[in-house]
Design an enzyme around this catalytic site. Structure first.
Site, PDB file in Angstrom:
ATOM      1  N   GLU A  76       0.715  -1.047  -0.078  1.00 27.93           N
ATOM      2  CA  GLU A  76       0.052   0.014  -0.114  1.00 27.93           C
ATOM      3  C   GLU A  76       0.913   1.234   0.017  1.00 27.93           C
ATOM      4  OE1 GLU A  76      -4.151  -0.846   2.163  1.00 27.93           O
ATOM      5  OE2 GLU A  76      -2.658  -0.800   3.467  1.00 27.93           O
ATOM      6  N   HIS A  95      -0.860   5.031   8.228  1.00 24.35           N
ATOM      7  CA  HIS A  95      -1.809   4.117   7.748  1.00 24.35           C
ATOM      8  C   HIS A  95      -2.024   3.005   8.956  1.00 24.35           C
ATOM      9  CE1 HIS A  95      -4.767   1.709   5.913  1.00 24.35           C
ATOM     10  NE2 HIS A  95      -3.880   0.640   5.545  1.00 24.35           N
ATOM     11  N   HIS A  97      -4.696   0.485  11.615  1.00 28.93           N
ATOM     12  CA  HIS A  97      -6.073  -0.166  11.415  1.00 28.93           C
ATOM     13  C   HIS A  97      -6.583  -0.313  12.859  1.00 28.93           C
ATOM     14  CE1 HIS A  97      -3.933  -2.649   8.023  1.00 28.93           C
ATOM     15  NE2 HIS A  97      -4.668  -1.684   7.548  1.00 28.93           N
ATOM     16  N   HIS A 163     -11.790  -1.133   7.290  1.00 30.35           N
ATOM     17  CA  HIS A 163     -10.311  -1.295   6.846  1.00 30.35           C
ATOM     18  C   HIS A 163      -9.314  -0.783   8.095  1.00 30.35           C
ATOM     19  CE1 HIS A 163      -6.884  -0.338   3.597  1.00 30.35           C
ATOM     20  NE2 HIS A 163      -6.233  -0.957   4.636  1.00 30.35           N
TER      21      HIS A 163
HETATM   22 ZN   LIG Z   1      -4.195  -1.360   5.079  1.00 30.80          ZN
END
Ligand SMILES: [Zn+2]
Length: 235
Positions: A76, A95, A97, A163
């Site tokens: 990603e 980023h 979660h 996500h």
């Molecule tokens: Zn991710």
């Protein structure tokens, strides 16, 4: 800078925002021609145990600028590269979660400014509606990232339904603290729902007063960052 990227990974993992080997933090390189990003590969031991040597230099297309044995850029990486390309003011990106945000997004719980003085920095993130990107897929292409950025607009945060979250900041410290505050905001909204109540926002009068104070009261993120660095060291 790699040291702070690694510290951010460890702090956020310890707080439960990363699990095992998924998620990443990056920083724009001082030279401006790429980024330092948490690498993936056979040599790593997950986000909680990130070392500065796990951080790799890459261009905005996710190509490694220097080979590092056993490490590659995350699938990603384009989330980071495309945001750096499009937004020169962004110096660092998380980023993560966080379960709180995955849960609120799946349950359709809107993040509201439900508290004030308890944590003004967290509350301010909800003064405008929080953008939610509807796809739960991991983002592997620029097209997917651009669709996410369309939803994100000029905000520093975008929740990805089912996500995780993307958080931008001027520095690694700034992006990290913002990610922590967003999680705190989501957790309190979630607690309301767990109590069987629909969370009300604080009063219009209080909101207006806080809005007038924006930029005056929060101060630097540095002391809060140092708090978490010490907490990590001592726990
Ligand atoms: Zn991710």
């Amino acid at each position: 800078m790699a040291k702070n990227v690694a510290l951010s990974c460890r702090i956020l993992a310890k707080l439960g925002q990363f699990k095992e080997t998924t998620g990443h933090v990056s920083a724009r390189r001082a030279s401006g021609d790429g980024m330092l990003i948490r690498g993936r590969g056979k040599q790593e031991s997950g986000l909680l145990y990130t070392k500065p040597s796990d951080v790799v230099a890459a261009d905005f297309d996710g190509r490694m600028l220097r080979d590092k044995a056993g490490l590659k850029t995350p699938n990603e990486s384009c989330i980071h590269g495309e945001l750096y390309r499009a937004r020169p003011e962004v110096g660092a990106i998380v980023h993560a979660h966080p379960p709180s945000l995955v849960l609120t997004s799946m349950a359709g719980i809107e993040l509201k400014p439900v508290f004030g003085g308890f944590d003004p920095r967290a509350m301010r993130l909800a003064l405008r509606p929080t953008p939610v990107f509807e796809s739960s897929l991991t983002l592997h292409t620029k097209e997917q990232v651009h669709a996410m950025m369309d939803v994100m607009g000029d905000r520093d945060i975008c929740i990805m339904r089912g996500h995780g979250v993307v958080v931008c900041g001027k520095t690694v410290e700034d992006a990290t603290i913002k990610a922590i505050k967003l999680d705190a905001l989501a957790e309190m909204n979630l607690q309301f729902v767990r109590l069987g109540k629909s969370p009300p926002a604080i009063s219009e009068t209080d909101l207006a007063a806080f809005q007038n104070r924006t930029g005056k009261g929060d101060g630097s993120v540095e002391p809060v960052w140092r708090y978490y660095v010490e907490w990590l060291k001592n726990s």
